[in-house]
Write a protein that holds these residues in place. Structure first.
Motif, PDB file in Angstrom:
ATOM      1  N   HIS A  44     -48.362  48.455   2.729  1.00  0.00           N
ATOM      2  CA  HIS A  44     -47.379  48.712   1.679  1.00  0.00           C
ATOM      3  C   HIS A  44     -46.376  49.808   2.061  1.00  0.00           C
ATOM      4  N   PHE A  45     -46.457  50.341   3.279  1.00  0.00           N
ATOM      5  CA  PHE A  45     -45.574  51.423   3.697  1.00  0.00           C
ATOM      6  C   PHE A  45     -44.758  50.997   4.918  1.00  0.00           C
ATOM      7  N   THR A  46     -43.510  51.451   4.980  1.00  0.00           N
ATOM      8  CA  THR A  46     -42.598  51.121   6.067  1.00  0.00           C
ATOM      9  C   THR A  46     -41.744  52.343   6.371  1.00  0.00           C
ATOM     10  N   PHE A  47     -41.462  52.585   7.673  1.00  0.00           N
ATOM     11  CA  PHE A  47     -40.559  53.676   8.033  1.00  0.00           C
ATOM     12  C   PHE A  47     -39.163  53.391   7.468  1.00  0.00           C
ATOM     13  N   SER A  48     -38.556  54.397   6.824  1.00  0.00           N
ATOM     14  CA  SER A  48     -37.210  54.224   6.280  1.00  0.00           C
ATOM     15  C   SER A  48     -36.209  54.107   7.421  1.00  0.00           C
ATOM     16  N   ASN A  49     -35.495  52.997   7.461  1.00  0.00           N
ATOM     17  CA  ASN A  49     -34.500  52.820   8.520  1.00  0.00           C
ATOM     18  C   ASN A  49     -33.199  53.535   8.188  1.00  0.00           C
ATOM     19  N   SER A  50     -32.962  53.829   6.925  1.00  0.00           N
ATOM     20  CA  SER A  50     -31.699  54.441   6.521  1.00  0.00           C
ATOM     21  C   SER A  50     -31.701  55.958   6.681  1.00  0.00           C
ATOM     22  N   GLU A  51     -32.887  56.588   6.576  1.00  0.00           N
ATOM     23  CA  GLU A  51     -32.932  58.054   6.598  1.00  0.00           C
ATOM     24  C   GLU A  51     -33.569  58.638   7.855  1.00  0.00           C
ATOM     25  N   ASN A  52     -34.421  57.880   8.552  1.00  0.00           N
ATOM     26  CA  ASN A  52     -35.117  58.422   9.718  1.00  0.00           C
ATOM     27  C   ASN A  52     -34.309  58.231  11.000  1.00  0.00           C
ATOM     28  N   LYS A  53     -34.417  59.174  11.900  1.00  0.00           N
ATOM     29  CA  LYS A  53     -33.799  59.107  13.222  1.00  0.00           C
ATOM     30  C   LYS A  53     -34.831  59.564  14.260  1.00  0.00           C
ATOM     31  N   LEU A  54     -34.707  59.030  15.472  1.00  0.00           N
ATOM     32  CA  LEU A  54     -35.491  59.532  16.599  1.00  0.00           C
ATOM     33  C   LEU A  54     -34.622  60.526  17.345  1.00  0.00           C
ATOM     34  N   LEU A  55     -35.109  61.765  17.533  1.00  0.00           N
ATOM     35  CA  LEU A  55     -34.350  62.829  18.183  1.00  0.00           C
ATOM     36  C   LEU A  55     -35.042  63.286  19.461  1.00  0.00           C
ATOM     37  N   ALA A  56     -34.253  63.533  20.490  1.00  0.00           N
ATOM     38  CA  ALA A  56     -34.728  64.227  21.685  1.00  0.00           C
ATOM     39  C   ALA A  56     -34.037  65.577  21.731  1.00  0.00           C
ATOM     40  N   PHE A  57     -34.794  66.648  22.016  1.00  0.00           N
ATOM     41  CA  PHE A  57     -34.240  67.998  22.005  1.00  0.00           C
ATOM     42  C   PHE A  57     -34.612  68.686  23.313  1.00  0.00           C
ATOM     43  N   GLY A  58     -33.631  69.144  24.041  1.00  0.00           N
ATOM     44  CA  GLY A  58     -33.877  69.800  25.315  1.00  0.00           C
ATOM     45  C   GLY A  58     -32.708  69.593  26.263  1.00  0.00           C
ATOM     46  N   CYS A  59     -32.823  70.140  27.457  1.00  0.00           N
ATOM     47  CA  CYS A  59     -31.740  70.030  28.428  1.00  0.00           C
ATOM     48  C   CYS A  59     -32.055  69.050  29.551  1.00  0.00           C
ATOM     49  N   ASP A  60     -33.219  68.464  29.539  1.00  0.00           N
ATOM     50  CA  ASP A  60     -33.578  67.465  30.560  1.00  0.00           C
ATOM     51  C   ASP A  60     -34.689  66.605  29.956  1.00  0.00           C
ATOM     52  N   CYS A  76     -33.086  57.610  23.992  1.00  0.00           N
ATOM     53  CA  CYS A  76     -31.882  58.347  24.367  1.00  0.00           C
ATOM     54  C   CYS A  76     -32.272  59.475  25.320  1.00  0.00           C
ATOM     55  N   ILE A  77     -31.252  60.074  25.958  1.00  0.00           N
ATOM     56  CA  ILE A  77     -31.452  61.162  26.927  1.00  0.00           C
ATOM     57  C   ILE A  77     -30.619  62.359  26.486  1.00  0.00           C
ATOM     58  N   SER A  78     -31.244  63.540  26.492  1.00  0.00           N
ATOM     59  CA  SER A  78     -30.572  64.773  26.101  1.00  0.00           C
ATOM     60  C   SER A  78     -30.400  65.664  27.340  1.00  0.00           C
ATOM     61  N   LEU A  79     -29.157  66.064  27.622  1.00  0.00           N
ATOM     62  CA  LEU A  79     -28.844  66.891  28.791  1.00  0.00           C
ATOM     63  C   LEU A  79     -27.955  68.059  28.381  1.00  0.00           C
ATOM     64  N   CYS A  80     -28.024  69.152  29.134  1.00  0.00           N
ATOM     65  CA  CYS A  80     -27.074  70.255  28.965  1.00  0.00           C
ATOM     66  C   CYS A  80     -27.189  71.158  30.188  1.00  0.00           C
ATOM     67  N   GLY A  94     -25.196  65.600  20.748  1.00  0.00           N
ATOM     68  CA  GLY A  94     -25.278  65.077  22.107  1.00  0.00           C
ATOM     69  C   GLY A  94     -25.519  66.142  23.157  1.00  0.00           C
ATOM     70  N   PHE A  95     -25.156  67.377  22.887  1.00  0.00           N
ATOM     71  CA  PHE A  95     -25.400  68.471  23.824  1.00  0.00           C
ATOM     72  C   PHE A  95     -26.701  69.169  23.442  1.00  0.00           C
ATOM     73  N   GLY A  96     -27.714  69.008  24.277  1.00  0.00           N
ATOM     74  CA  GLY A  96     -29.021  69.581  23.997  1.00  0.00           C
ATOM     75  C   GLY A  96     -29.807  68.798  22.959  1.00  0.00           C
ATOM     76  N   CYS A  97     -29.209  67.745  22.439  1.00  0.00           N
ATOM     77  CA  CYS A  97     -29.885  66.944  21.419  1.00  0.00           C
ATOM     78  C   CYS A  97     -29.247  65.564  21.362  1.00  0.00           C
ATOM     79  N   CYS A  98     -30.077  64.509  21.372  1.00  0.00           N
ATOM     80  CA  CYS A  98     -29.562  63.155  21.203  1.00  0.00           C
ATOM     81  C   CYS A  98     -30.402  62.443  20.154  1.00  0.00           C
ATOM     82  N   GLN A  99     -29.867  61.370  19.574  1.00  0.00           N
ATOM     83  CA  GLN A  99     -30.585  60.668  18.517  1.00  0.00           C
ATOM     84  C   GLN A  99     -30.292  59.174  18.572  1.00  0.00           C
TER      85      GLN A  99
END
Length: 645
Positions: A44-60, A76-80, A94-99
């Protein structure tokens, strides 16, 4: 385990916490890593597609998510190149963080992350990378730093969509026995969840899953929002009249005209209103008191068998609610002790100790606080006014002269069961609970009170917050169940109620927590937790469990210990070291432990009723010689306490 933060019935969502993934590198190799986080939801539960995002945080940092059920994968790939100042950022740019976005219909998700160059180029300031599944509305990137270590990072909040049935609205409405939308609500289909939920109709608000949960909104109380100066509330809407002297549709701002006849009418009406205002001025104070009295239900409540106290009388009794008289507080009210004169027809003057329940008002939103406390007050009055049991705290009276009425209860002087169980061994008060027979008696008295609420009250009552802090002990250490602020009445012909989840973590019925349906078996589960507390001397969730459990959840330890030692003696492994018992008592403790196991069953239909629980506990107390042995034990410990003091 997924931690539930909040549940919202208005938009059929739930906020939960899931762990983040990370990897940290050092010039000589890996420091720490948690590279793979997998989550699978129930049907009965589903991940919200409208509000959730996948984030990568870092410089490599690179992150990838996939769901085998839909053959889906994305990342995605996060670079800085330098240590960016993230405190000024408001979004993942996009700098240090991608989603990347989350697709619809997702019920299971695996998150994998890694690093292209093991942070070699940026190791001096950024040894770690992180991956989050986040609710983008609550995630604040400005609180992150590129040089954070794992212990400085918090788990993310994720939004789940949920449905109450897997049918379409048309299919759900055909089956009237299972259709759960209440009055003044309608069904809506949730595409992401693949099922239906309920919403209050326009002009109503509340809980659409209760029969009378959606209540009319009085738009006239919010003139700035609805932009109507002459408002008349209607069920599900409102009418807006044009100002005096004009005609048209005031709701749409289409008012026209102003004539000499209208001017004369306005002048005449104004003179009349001035005369009326002068007459009312002299009667203002009396009417104000009567208004508050009536708003608080005084016309009905004054006929109840309770005493009506004045505001000044209770202020004097509690020394103007001084901190020295403060006893405790809950979600809606604070409690103060006091002393009042007894109402008596004799010439002798006697006093009585009382506990005054004084509602708390939210300074930021007093109107909302008053509305909520009014509702809480009337619900509690409807419950406690019909309760009359020796093991339930007695309501003595009311004060109806304040915006939110005050409740006056008998004062139960010896504190809570929780205080006595969890105080140090050297405490004289906790020593009174060391004999096993005393704990068995308190368990029996508590069970009898709950059974009375379920079986003999009309209509029946579900307490909804049974816990050791809501079980008080009087001067004779007799148990009294208190705090009916969360309690509900069971409507005729019903066994369960769909309601917002409310209660205390550790005592909450897991079935009620997941379904939102409250039954008397929810109280049975909570009582089972209290039995475990009486046997083990441990809090349901504790960071300092004396018994060397594998987790800090004493319920899990208790259940697993009994199941693993079914064929051998296990009492010494679970019983509180402070409890005094002999070999004859061991069998009783085993019986009570088995009874607690039944109460803690995950499926409510497998749990006993409170009547069956009472019968088993009463039978234990009837064993030949028990009452005399109990009396001797308690008298012995009273002597020990006096000698110790």
């Amino acid at each position: 385990m997924i931690e539930v933060r909040s549940i919202h019935v208005d938009d059929a969502t739930m906020s939960v916490t899931i762990p983040y993934s990370f990897d940290c590198y050092h010039k000589n190799g890996s420091l720490a890593r948690r590279l793979d986080v997998g989550v699978e939801l129930r049907s009965h539960f589903t991940f919200s597609n409208s509000e959730n995002k996948l984030l990568a945080f870092g410089c490599d940092t690179q992150v990838f998510m996939n769901a085998t059920e839909y053959r889906f994968g994305s990342g995605c790939i996060s670079l800085c190149g330098e240590n960016l100042n993230m405190s000024t950022e408001t979004s993942c740019s996009g700098f240090g963080c991608c989603q990347t976005s989350v697709p619809k219909h997702l019920k299971n998700l695996s998150i994998v992350m890694g690093s292209i160059n093991k942070h070699i180029d940026v190791n001096s300031f950024n040894p770690c990378g992180y991956a989050f599944l986040v609710d983008q509305r609550s995630f604040d990137i400005s609180k992150m730093r590129l040089d954070f270590l794992p212990e400085q990072v918090e788990n993310s909040s994720v939004l789940l969509d949920w449905v109450v049935g897997k049918q379409t609205c048309e299919e759900a409405k055909l089956n009237t026995s299972s259709y759960v939308c209440g009055d003044n609500s309608d069904c809506h289909y949730l595409e992401n969840g693949g099922g239906y939920g309920c919403r209050c109709l326009e002009g109503y608000k509340g809980n659409p899953y209760l029969k009378n949960g959606c209540l009319d909104i009085n738009e006239c109380l919010e003139p700035e929002k609805y932009k109507c100066s002459r408002c008349q509330n209607t069920m599900g809407g409102y009418k807006c009249k044009c100002p005096l002297g004009m005609h048209g549709d005031g709701k749409n701002g289409n008012c026209r005209g102003f004539s000499f006849t209208t001017i004369a009418t306005v002048i005449g009406a104004s003179i009349f209103l001035v005369i009326i205002a002068l007459l009312l001025f002299y009667d203002y104070n009396r009417r104000k008191r009567e208004k508050i009295f009536k708003q608080n239900g005084g016309l009905v409540l004054k006929h109840q068998r309770v005493r009506i106290f004045s505001k000044a009388e209770l202020a004097k009794a509690t020394n103007n609610y001084s901190q020295s008289n403060f006893i405790g507080q809950g979600g809606f009210a604070s409690v103060y002790k006091g002393v009042v004169l007894n109402e008596t027809s004799t010439t002798a003057t006697t006093t009585q100790q009382i506990a005054v329940k004084k509602p708390k008002l939210d300074k930021d939103d007093q109107n909302k606080s008053i509305l909520m406390n009014h509702q809480q007050f009337h619900e509690e009055i409807a419950i406690v006014s019909q309760v009359n049991h020796k093991n339930v705290v007695k309501l003595l009276g009311l004060c109806l002269e304040t915006k939110i009425p005050l409740l006056v209860y008998e004062l139960v002087p010896n504190g809570t069961l929780s205080q006595h169980i969890h105080t140090k061994r050297s405490s004289s008060s906790s020593a009174m609970l060391r004999p096993w027979k005393t704990r068995l008696r308190i368990a029996t008295e508590t069970a009898q009170a709950i059974d009375y609420l379920h079986s003999l009250a009309h209509p029946p009552i579900i307490h909804r917050d049974i816990k050791s802090t809501n079980i008080l002990l009087d001067e004779n250490y007799t148990a009294k169940v208190s705090d009916f602020g969360a309690s509900v009445l069971i409507p005729p012909g019903q066994t369960g109620i769909a309601t917002t989840v409310q209660g205390t973590l550790g005592y909450l019925d897991p079935e009620y927590l997941t379904t939102g349906t409250l039954t008397t078996k929810s109280d049975v589960y909570s009582f089972g937790v209290v039995l475990v507390e009486l046997i083990t001397g441990e809090k349901p969730i504790s960071n300092g469990v004396r018994i060397k459990a594998k987790s800090n959840n004493i319920i899990q330890y208790f259940v697993s210990t009994i199941r693993e030692n079914k064929s051998e003696r296990y009492v010494e492994k679970i019983v509180d070291p402070d409890v005094i018992y002999d070999e004859d008592h061991e069998k009783e403790i085993e019986i009570v432990a088995e009874l607690a196991m039944k109460c803690l069953e995950g499926h409510s239909e497998r749990r006993p009723s409170m009547k069956e629980v009472v019968e088993e506990l009463v039978e234990l107390n009837k064993v030949k010689g028990n009452n005399k042995a109990q009396q001797n034990e308690e008298e012995t410990y009273q002597l020990l306490i006096v000698d110790h003091d």
